[in-house]
Design a protein around this motif. Sequence first.
Motif, PDB file in Angstrom:
ATOM      1  N   SER A 130       0.855  -1.182   0.000  1.00  0.00           N
ATOM      2  CA  SER A 130       0.000   0.000   0.000  1.00  0.00           C
ATOM      3  C   SER A 130       0.890   1.231   0.000  1.00  0.00           C
ATOM      4  CB  SER A 130      -0.894   0.014   1.252  1.00  0.00           C
ATOM      5  OG  SER A 130      -1.608   1.246   1.345  1.00  0.00           O
ATOM      6  N   LEU A 131       0.369   2.320  -0.566  1.00  0.00           N
ATOM      7  CA  LEU A 131       1.102   3.585  -0.530  1.00  0.00           C
ATOM      8  C   LEU A 131       0.440   4.571   0.432  1.00  0.00           C
ATOM      9  CD1 LEU A 131       2.096   3.951  -4.286  1.00  0.00           C
ATOM     10  CD2 LEU A 131       3.635   3.730  -2.344  1.00  0.00           C
ATOM     11  N   HIS A 132      -0.170   4.012   1.467  1.00  0.00           N
ATOM     12  CA  HIS A 132      -0.789   4.829   2.505  1.00  0.00           C
ATOM     13  C   HIS A 132      -0.094   4.543   3.830  1.00  0.00           C
ATOM     14  CE1 HIS A 132      -4.260   6.244   0.096  1.00  0.00           C
ATOM     15  NE2 HIS A 132      -4.039   5.124  -0.543  1.00  0.00           N
ATOM     16  N   ALA A 133       0.487   5.581   4.422  1.00  0.00           N
ATOM     17  CA  ALA A 133       1.218   5.411   5.678  1.00  0.00           C
ATOM     18  C   ALA A 133       0.353   4.807   6.783  1.00  0.00           C
ATOM     19  CB  ALA A 133       1.809   6.756   6.112  1.00  0.00           C
ATOM     20  N   PRO A 134      -0.909   5.246   6.966  1.00  0.00           N
ATOM     21  CA  PRO A 134      -1.730   4.632   8.020  1.00  0.00           C
ATOM     22  C   PRO A 134      -1.934   3.131   7.827  1.00  0.00           C
ATOM     23  CG  PRO A 134      -2.709   6.702   7.312  1.00  0.00           C
ATOM     24  CD  PRO A 134      -1.621   6.381   6.328  1.00  0.00           C
ATOM     25  N   THR A 135      -2.051   2.695   6.573  1.00  0.00           N
ATOM     26  CA  THR A 135      -2.226   1.265   6.316  1.00  0.00           C
ATOM     27  C   THR A 135      -0.974   0.492   6.691  1.00  0.00           C
ATOM     28  OG1 THR A 135      -3.769   1.679   4.508  1.00  0.00           O
ATOM     29  CG2 THR A 135      -2.711  -0.473   4.548  1.00  0.00           C
ATOM     30  N   LEU A 136       0.196   1.007   6.311  1.00  0.00           N
ATOM     31  CA  LEU A 136       1.448   0.326   6.634  1.00  0.00           C
ATOM     32  C   LEU A 136       1.607   0.167   8.142  1.00  0.00           C
ATOM     33  CD1 LEU A 136       3.874   2.037   4.088  1.00  0.00           C
ATOM     34  CD2 LEU A 136       2.715  -0.166   3.871  1.00  0.00           C
TER      35      LEU A 136
ATOM     36  N   GLY B 154      -9.062  -1.539   6.551  1.00  0.00           N
ATOM     37  CA  GLY B 154      -9.177  -0.097   6.631  1.00  0.00           C
ATOM     38  C   GLY B 154      -9.129   0.630   5.309  1.00  0.00           C
ATOM     39  N   GLU B 155      -8.885  -0.089   4.201  1.00  0.00           N
ATOM     40  CA  GLU B 155      -8.793   0.568   2.899  1.00  0.00           C
ATOM     41  C   GLU B 155     -10.101   0.418   2.122  1.00  0.00           C
ATOM     42  OE1 GLU B 155      -4.099   0.944   1.962  1.00  0.00           O
ATOM     43  OE2 GLU B 155      -5.358  -0.104   0.521  1.00  0.00           O
ATOM     44  N   SER B 156     -10.589   1.525   1.626  1.00  0.00           N
ATOM     45  CA  SER B 156     -11.797   1.549   0.797  1.00  0.00           C
ATOM     46  C   SER B 156     -11.401   1.414  -0.674  1.00  0.00           C
ATOM     47  CB  SER B 156     -12.533   2.871   1.001  1.00  0.00           C
ATOM     48  OG  SER B 156     -11.746   3.948   0.492  1.00  0.00           O
ATOM     49  N   PRO B 157     -12.359   1.206  -1.560  1.00  0.00           N
ATOM     50  CA  PRO B 157     -12.025   1.200  -2.990  1.00  0.00           C
ATOM     51  C   PRO B 157     -11.327   2.479  -3.437  1.00  0.00           C
ATOM     52  CG  PRO B 157     -14.189   0.251  -2.665  1.00  0.00           C
ATOM     53  CD  PRO B 157     -13.757   0.781  -1.328  1.00  0.00           C
ATOM     54  N   GLU B 158     -11.722   3.620  -2.901  1.00  0.00           N
ATOM     55  CA  GLU B 158     -11.060   4.870  -3.272  1.00  0.00           C
ATOM     56  C   GLU B 158      -9.626   4.918  -2.751  1.00  0.00           C
ATOM     57  OE1 GLU B 158      -9.726   8.128  -4.811  1.00  0.00           O
ATOM     58  OE2 GLU B 158     -11.597   7.160  -5.416  1.00  0.00           O
ATOM     59  N   THR B 159      -9.387   4.367  -1.563  1.00  0.00           N
ATOM     60  CA  THR B 159      -8.025   4.288  -1.035  1.00  0.00           C
ATOM     61  C   THR B 159      -7.145   3.482  -1.985  1.00  0.00           C
ATOM     62  OG1 THR B 159      -8.911   4.332   1.218  1.00  0.00           O
ATOM     63  CG2 THR B 159      -6.616   3.689   0.958  1.00  0.00           C
ATOM     64  N   MET B 160      -7.674   2.370  -2.469  1.00  0.00           N
ATOM     65  CA  MET B 160      -6.908   1.523  -3.383  1.00  0.00           C
ATOM     66  C   MET B 160      -6.661   2.236  -4.710  1.00  0.00           C
ATOM     67  SD  MET B 160      -8.544  -2.243  -2.622  1.00  0.00           S
ATOM     68  CE  MET B 160     -10.148  -1.855  -1.908  1.00  0.00           C
ATOM     69  N   ARG B 161      -7.655   2.966  -5.197  1.00  0.00           N
ATOM     70  CA  ARG B 161      -7.455   3.716  -6.443  1.00  0.00           C
ATOM     71  C   ARG B 161      -6.420   4.828  -6.244  1.00  0.00           C
ATOM     72  NH1 ARG B 161     -13.128   2.849  -6.906  1.00  0.00           N
ATOM     73  NH2 ARG B 161     -13.575   4.887  -5.973  1.00  0.00           N
TER      74      ARG B 161
END
Length: 245
Positions: A84-90, A126-133
């Motif tokens: 993932s390229l989202h710091a909160p997810t990592l 915690g990731e939504s479809p928009e988060t993934m996009r």
Amino acid sequence: LAAMRGRYRPGGAEKYIAYFQTFTNPYAPVEQLRRLYDEAVNFSPDIVGMSVGTRPDCLSGEVLDLLASYRSRCRVWLELGVQSLHAPTLERINRGHSLDELLDAVERASSRGLELVAHIILGLPGESPETMRATARRLASLPFGGLKIHLLLVLEGTGLAGMYRRGEVVLPSREEYAGWMAGFLELTRPEVSIQRLTADGYRDIFIAPDWARGKLAVLNAIDGELKRRDSWQGKYVTMKTASSL
């Protein structure tokens, strides 16, 4: 190699890639790595590439220089577990490295001329479809030439397994995953090599989702979703796609 030739040549394969994939492959002294890589590359003239998988936080300058030194002998792919390229997810998934460490590894590796492959997981907690996009948009701005996309699998012995059994994780249906995948591909640069669209390994410790066991059915669902949308890889890639998250 003889066994590989017997298995793959009927399908037209003539050359091979030395694959250092599972686990963290550069996590050893440089001289030990050199011996292993030399043995693989020198094994046969039919070995024309080397692919090494690892984590972004296990790439010292010495290791990157070593990998780059093989570029005169074969193609060298460095596969990075981006996820993932989202710091909160990592942080949420206890990945063990920061987003800054990931971006630094990408810059240092690409500056040495290494060909990069990103591993991404769709459906992380915690990731939504928009988060993934949004990850797809950010990925389009980075120098990755290859992409391996994985479905989130629940495996025995992991923290995710406990979360799943407690009802804290909701997994997608096959149709939902196909939709996520189509949306991700639409934001992926058309020249990027798509090397994986799902995951079906670890059968001895596999828990869920059950539909992921049928890899061909998953691939057919993704193909069907793209056709339904009249869509393709890179359909929505523009100069603005690569804007920061």
